[in-house]
Motif scaffolding. Structure first.
Motif, PDB file in Angstrom:
ATOM      1  N   THR A  57      -1.299   0.742   6.063  1.00  0.00           N
ATOM      2  CA  THR A  57      -0.527  -0.397   6.545  1.00  0.00           C
ATOM      3  C   THR A  57      -1.244  -1.075   7.707  1.00  0.00           C
ATOM      4  OG1 THR A  57       1.508   0.722   5.896  1.00  0.00           O
ATOM      5  CG2 THR A  57       1.724  -1.119   7.410  1.00  0.00           C
ATOM      6  N   LEU A  58      -1.789  -0.290   8.608  1.00  0.00           N
ATOM      7  CA  LEU A  58      -2.522  -0.849   9.737  1.00  0.00           C
ATOM      8  C   LEU A  58      -3.781  -1.568   9.267  1.00  0.00           C
ATOM      9  CD1 LEU A  58      -2.701  -1.109  12.796  1.00  0.00           C
ATOM     10  CD2 LEU A  58      -3.972   1.018  12.827  1.00  0.00           C
ATOM     11  N   GLN A  59      -4.472  -1.001   8.289  1.00  0.00           N
ATOM     12  CA  GLN A  59      -5.675  -1.640   7.764  1.00  0.00           C
ATOM     13  C   GLN A  59      -5.329  -2.969   7.102  1.00  0.00           C
ATOM     14  OE1 GLN A  59      -7.586   0.523   4.651  1.00  0.00           O
ATOM     15  NE2 GLN A  59      -9.400  -0.780   4.664  1.00  0.00           N
ATOM     16  N   ALA A  60      -4.257  -3.011   6.324  1.00  0.00           N
ATOM     17  CA  ALA A  60      -3.852  -4.264   5.689  1.00  0.00           C
ATOM     18  C   ALA A  60      -3.429  -5.293   6.737  1.00  0.00           C
ATOM     19  CB  ALA A  60      -2.702  -4.007   4.722  1.00  0.00           C
ATOM     20  N   LEU A  61      -2.814  -4.836   7.810  1.00  0.00           N
ATOM     21  CA  LEU A  61      -2.404  -5.747   8.881  1.00  0.00           C
ATOM     22  C   LEU A  61      -3.608  -6.350   9.589  1.00  0.00           C
ATOM     23  CD1 LEU A  61       0.178  -6.770  10.265  1.00  0.00           C
ATOM     24  CD2 LEU A  61      -0.003  -4.867  11.837  1.00  0.00           C
ATOM     25  N   ILE A  62      -4.677  -5.597   9.728  1.00  0.00           N
ATOM     26  CA  ILE A  62      -5.879  -6.084  10.409  1.00  0.00           C
ATOM     27  C   ILE A  62      -6.734  -6.943   9.483  1.00  0.00           C
ATOM     28  CG2 ILE A  62      -8.051  -5.344  11.466  1.00  0.00           C
ATOM     29  CD1 ILE A  62      -6.514  -2.901  12.522  1.00  0.00           C
ATOM     30  N   VAL A  63      -6.938  -6.489   8.252  1.00  0.00           N
ATOM     31  CA  VAL A  63      -7.880  -7.147   7.350  1.00  0.00           C
ATOM     32  C   VAL A  63      -7.304  -8.423   6.750  1.00  0.00           C
ATOM     33  CG1 VAL A  63      -9.161  -6.858   5.199  1.00  0.00           C
ATOM     34  CG2 VAL A  63      -9.071  -4.996   6.848  1.00  0.00           C
ATOM     35  N   LEU A  64      -6.049  -8.391   6.350  1.00  0.00           N
ATOM     36  CA  LEU A  64      -5.446  -9.543   5.675  1.00  0.00           C
ATOM     37  C   LEU A  64      -4.806 -10.479   6.689  1.00  0.00           C
ATOM     38  CD1 LEU A  64      -3.761  -7.607   2.762  1.00  0.00           C
ATOM     39  CD2 LEU A  64      -5.893  -8.873   2.687  1.00  0.00           C
ATOM     40  N   VAL A  65      -5.603 -11.382   7.221  1.00  0.00           N
ATOM     41  CA  VAL A  65      -5.092 -12.303   8.233  1.00  0.00           C
ATOM     42  C   VAL A  65      -4.443 -13.528   7.608  1.00  0.00           C
ATOM     43  CG1 VAL A  65      -6.036 -12.124  10.546  1.00  0.00           C
ATOM     44  CG2 VAL A  65      -7.556 -12.514   8.671  1.00  0.00           C
ATOM     45  N   ASP A  66      -4.833 -13.875   6.395  1.00  0.00           N
ATOM     46  CA  ASP A  66      -4.257 -15.023   5.714  1.00  0.00           C
ATOM     47  C   ASP A  66      -2.838 -14.677   5.255  1.00  0.00           C
ATOM     48  OD1 ASP A  66      -3.926 -17.435   4.446  1.00  0.00           O
ATOM     49  OD2 ASP A  66      -5.019 -16.850   2.638  1.00  0.00           O
ATOM     50  N   PRO A  67      -1.826 -15.428   5.689  1.00  0.00           N
ATOM     51  CA  PRO A  67      -0.444 -15.100   5.312  1.00  0.00           C
ATOM     52  C   PRO A  67      -0.181 -15.145   3.807  1.00  0.00           C
ATOM     53  CG  PRO A  67      -0.460 -16.691   7.096  1.00  0.00           C
ATOM     54  CD  PRO A  67      -1.870 -16.539   6.629  1.00  0.00           C
ATOM     55  N   ASP A  68      -0.985 -15.899   3.062  1.00  0.00           N
ATOM     56  CA  ASP A  68      -0.785 -15.960   1.612  1.00  0.00           C
ATOM     57  C   ASP A  68      -1.253 -14.691   0.905  1.00  0.00           C
ATOM     58  OD1 ASP A  68       0.255 -18.491   1.851  1.00  0.00           O
ATOM     59  OD2 ASP A  68      -1.680 -19.480   1.529  1.00  0.00           O
ATOM     60  N   ARG A  69      -2.071 -13.904   1.542  1.00  0.00           N
ATOM     61  CA  ARG A  69      -2.638 -12.703   0.914  1.00  0.00           C
ATOM     62  C   ARG A  69      -2.047 -11.402   1.451  1.00  0.00           C
ATOM     63  NH1 ARG A  69      -6.328 -14.201  -2.781  1.00  0.00           N
ATOM     64  NH2 ARG A  69      -7.456 -16.091  -2.275  1.00  0.00           N
ATOM     65  N   GLN A  70      -1.114 -11.475   2.371  1.00  0.00           N
ATOM     66  CA  GLN A  70      -0.556 -10.269   2.970  1.00  0.00           C
ATOM     67  C   GLN A  70       0.397  -9.566   2.009  1.00  0.00           C
ATOM     68  OE1 GLN A  70       1.272 -11.434   6.626  1.00  0.00           O
ATOM     69  NE2 GLN A  70      -0.619 -11.213   7.774  1.00  0.00           N
TER      70      GLN A  70
END
Length: 81
Positions: free
Chosen positions: A15-28
């Motif tokens: 979850t933390l990795q996805a929060l850091i890597v996926l900065v584009d709101p359309d891809r979160q």
């Protein structure tokens, strides 16, 4: 027990990795989007609960379908003859 501890720890890392890597709101993912609804000063609990409900609806559907098959198979296996 060890596998449960490791899976819990790795789930937080994912979850933390996805929060850091996926900065584009359309891809979160849904979990990171729900995390972004929480802020330091204000949390919109209505939006968080609505998002949590939307994320749980597919799981409830899978559970209902799976439980029907599970109960049918137990009943079929219980018949002797």
């Amino acid at each position: 027990m060890l596998s449960f501890i490791l899976m819990s720890a790795l789930g937080g890392v994912r979850t933390l990795q996805a929060l850091i890597v996926l900065v584009d709101p359309d891809r979160q993912t849904l979990q990171t989007s729900l995390q972004n609804l929480n802020s330091v000063y204000l949390t919109d609990y209505g939006m968080v609960m609505a998002g949590a409900l939307i994320s749980v609806i597919p799981l409830i559907g899978v559970f209902i379908i799976g439980s029907r098959h599970f109960i049918a198979n137990i009943a079929a296996g219980a018949i002797k003859g």
